[in-house]
Motif scaffolding. Structure first.
Motif, PDB file in Angstrom:
ATOM      1  N   THR A 118       0.767  -1.110   0.052  1.00  9.87           N
ATOM      2  CA  THR A 118       0.008   0.167  -0.031  1.00  9.87           C
ATOM      3  C   THR A 118       0.751   1.223   0.104  1.00  9.87           C
ATOM      4  N   ILE A 119       0.673   2.000  -1.085  1.00  9.84           N
ATOM      5  CA  ILE A 119       1.529   3.367  -1.057  1.00  9.84           C
ATOM      6  C   ILE A 119       0.812   4.261  -0.823  1.00  9.84           C
ATOM      7  N   THR A 120       1.565   5.531  -0.125  1.00  4.96           N
ATOM      8  CA  THR A 120       0.780   6.596   0.402  1.00  4.96           C
ATOM      9  C   THR A 120       0.952   7.837  -0.463  1.00  4.96           C
ATOM     10  N   LEU A 121      -0.192   8.631  -0.609  1.00  3.97           N
ATOM     11  CA  LEU A 121      -0.200   9.788  -1.260  1.00  3.97           C
ATOM     12  C   LEU A 121       0.541  10.835  -0.460  1.00  3.97           C
ATOM     13  N   VAL A 122       1.450  11.677  -1.175  1.00  4.27           N
ATOM     14  CA  VAL A 122       2.233  12.747  -0.473  1.00  4.27           C
ATOM     15  C   VAL A 122       1.628  14.054  -1.080  1.00  4.27           C
ATOM     16  N   PRO A 123       0.652  14.614  -0.445  1.00  3.73           N
ATOM     17  CA  PRO A 123       0.302  15.999  -1.126  1.00  3.73           C
ATOM     18  C   PRO A 123       1.131  17.040  -0.884  1.00  3.73           C
ATOM     19  N   ASN A 124       1.208  18.070  -1.646  1.00  4.65           N
ATOM     20  CA  ASN A 124       1.856  19.448  -1.362  1.00  4.65           C
ATOM     21  C   ASN A 124       3.340  19.168  -1.811  1.00  4.65           C
ATOM     22  N   THR A 125       3.434  18.148  -2.510  1.00  6.79           N
ATOM     23  CA  THR A 125       5.177  17.866  -3.139  1.00  6.79           C
ATOM     24  C   THR A 125       5.055  17.720  -4.493  1.00  6.79           C
ATOM     25  N   GLU A 126       6.311  17.931  -5.171  1.00  8.63           N
ATOM     26  CA  GLU A 126       6.708  17.912  -6.295  1.00  8.63           C
ATOM     27  C   GLU A 126       7.737  16.764  -6.708  1.00  8.63           C
ATOM     28  N   ILE A 127       7.615  16.040  -7.817  1.00  8.64           N
ATOM     29  CA  ILE A 127       8.542  15.076  -8.327  1.00  8.64           C
ATOM     30  C   ILE A 127       9.769  15.981  -8.563  1.00  8.64           C
ATOM     31  N   GLY A 128      11.151  15.598  -7.905  1.00  6.33           N
ATOM     32  CA  GLY A 128      12.219  16.456  -8.002  1.00  6.33           C
ATOM     33  C   GLY A 128      13.194  15.912  -9.028  1.00  6.33           C
ATOM     34  N   GLU A 129      14.123  16.705  -9.481  1.00  7.74           N
ATOM     35  CA  GLU A 129      15.179  16.129 -10.402  1.00  7.74           C
ATOM     36  C   GLU A 129      16.047  15.422  -9.365  1.00  7.74           C
ATOM     37  N   ASN A 130      16.034  13.909  -9.470  1.00  7.87           N
ATOM     38  CA  ASN A 130      17.232  13.181  -8.849  1.00  7.87           C
ATOM     39  C   ASN A 130      17.681  12.023  -9.660  1.00  7.87           C
ATOM     40  N   PHE A 131      18.563  12.523 -10.549  1.00 12.45           N
ATOM     41  CA  PHE A 131      19.329  11.699 -11.399  1.00 12.45           C
ATOM     42  C   PHE A 131      20.120  10.917 -10.656  1.00 12.45           C
TER      43      PHE A 131
END
Lengths: 160, 307
Positions: free
Chosen positions: B273-286
């Protein structure tokens, strides 16, 4: 008496499993590192704010007074940002630091850094998630939960 | 009461004796390290790029993620069962988990071919998982990107669902325009060929055409009959099914089934079960190959015993 013994046995098992739980290390296991922490005073030479783990290079004097250059890793930039509010500007060459780390078992001057303070006692890094479950990476305890809930409640109050 | 007190003392003694730091000899005794460090919390400044920008999913600690979830009323907020968009990361027990852990305890018996692949994937060093494709930032592949991503975002388009991953900063196309899986994919892909459809409240994704160079997961030394660290392999005939079901606004149930008869004798299923993380953005994490090589050269390889 028997009940006490059973209680003790149960507590011992809980302690055992807590101690054996292993931390989440993305890029390597713990086999190369000592489990015994040492504390070193060092002067930062380079702060490498990069994936997969932020690297610190510093010099420290060994017992014979000889200067040795050490290398130590902490979490990834994103983890350090989350856990201690670090940015690319948090450290700079020349910074005097007190580093608590687990050195390489091989004796090489390398380590996994668990905690960093400045000489005035300012904490730069509390226990990193690299430090292992006994220190950090395990599930939250009831005390942790209570402390966190209290901090959240205080934060809510200050916003209202 | 007295017995309880004695039991407590004995318990703490046992706990302390088993702690990795219990026997630590501090070289600088004036710097005492407590064994109960504070957990990160809201007292840590939340770092964002600036006003209007949000922290990346990986850049928020557990306390901030908990706050964001609380403010969004994730457990009670009305939701559309057919909308899985949003940033998903961690689970209810550990919001900082880097992905949905593969249930390695449920690994099926390997075929003889699979066993050989598994043995060959073992590291040449007990200290370091030297053959892990991640060391040089080779693509994580599928489903390893589901199990290690530090957050992913579903973006729903009319003809496909995009799955963006923070780690590696890449995406996967899940086509929903009615096309079928390719019968004989011309080029193997690390993320395969994926098609999706709704079955009631469940978004079902089927995929094939995988490049066999990725791992399903790393494998620990001493587990599953290997002495040194390694990884769980798959073949180019692997098929993967995921079933995503939104349990409430803030929870996504995932059932992952890996079917690869060349390597595993039965299908391998993991549910999480995966949780929603509101108020965030996918970052650049190369994962940057030159940085990873530099890291290993600087702080991994020097620690290995000299040959």
């Amino acid at each position: 008496m028997l009940r006490n013994l059973l209680t003790l046995a149960a507590l011992f098992l809980v302690a055992l499993f807590s101690a054996l739980a292993s931390p989440v290390l993305a890029h390597h296991g713990n086999a190369a590192w000592s489990t015994e922490e040492v504390t070193l005073k060092g002067t930062l030479v380079e702060y490498s704010w990069r994936n997969p783990h932020v690297l610190l290079f510093w010099t420290t004097k060994d017992d014979a007074g000889k200067t040795v250059q050490w290398t130590g890793e902490v979490g990834s930039p994103a983890s350090m940002m989350a856990d201690d509010g670090w940015t690319k500007d948090t450290l700079k060459p020349g910074d005097e630091l007190i580093l608590v780390l687990r050195p390489a078992k091989s004796g090489a001057p390398n380590g996994v850094v668990d905690q960093i303070k400045r000489p005035d006692g300012t904490v730069v890094m509390r226990y990193s998630r690299q430090a292992g479950s006994a220190n950090y990476a395990g599930p939250l305890t009831k005390d942790d939960q209570d402390r966190r809930d209290k901090a959240a409640a205080e934060a809510d109050k200050s916003k209202n | 009461m007295r017995r309880l007190a004695i039991a407590s003392v004995v318990f703490w003694g046992m706990l302390h004796a088993l702690s990795p730091t219990a026997s630590a000899q501090q070289k600088a005794p004036e710097e005492t390290v407590t064994s109960q460090p504070p957990r990160p919390g809201l007292e840590v400044p939340l770092v964002t790029p600036g006003p209007g920008w949000k922290a990346c999913a990986h850049c928020e600690n557990e306390a901030y993620k908990t706050e964001d979830r609380k403010k969004a009323n994730v457990d009670t907020r009305p939701f559309n069962v057919h909308d899985i968009s949003g940033v998903w990361s961690g689970n209810r027990k550990d919001l900082e988990l880097p992905g949905m852990a593969l249930d390695v305890a449920a690994v099926p018996p390997l075929t003889p071919f699979g066993r050989k692949l598994f043995e060959d994937a073992q590291s040449d060093s007990p200290q370091w998982n030297s053959k892990d494709p991640e060391n040089t930032c080779d693509p994580m592949g599928w489903p390893r990107w589901l199990t290690y991503n530090w957050g992913f975002e579903f973006v729903v388009l009319p003809d496909r669902v995009l799955q963006f991953f923070e780690w590696g900063h890449t995406w996967r196309d899940i086509w929903t325009d009615g096309r079928k899986l390719p019968p004989n994919p011309p080029i193997p892909r690390y993320l395969g060929y994926a098609v999706g459809k709704w079955e009631g409240d469940t978004f079902v994704v089927e995929s094939n055409g995988y490049d066999d160079r990725s791992w399903l997961s790393a494998a620990r030394a001493g587990s599953h009959g290997i002495e040194r660290p390694g990884g769980f392999p798959h073949s180019d005939e692997m098929r993967v099914e995921e079933r995503y079901r939104r349990l409430n606004y803030g929870l996504l149930e995932v059932t992952l089934t890996i079917t690869d008869p060349k390597v595993y004798t039965t299908p391998w299923t993991t549910t999480g079960t995966i949780t929603l993380v509101p108020n965030t953005e996918i970052g650049e994490n190369f994962c940057v190959p030159s940085d990873s090589i530099h890291f290993d050269d600087a702080n991994t390889i020097p620690t290995l015993p000299k040959k």
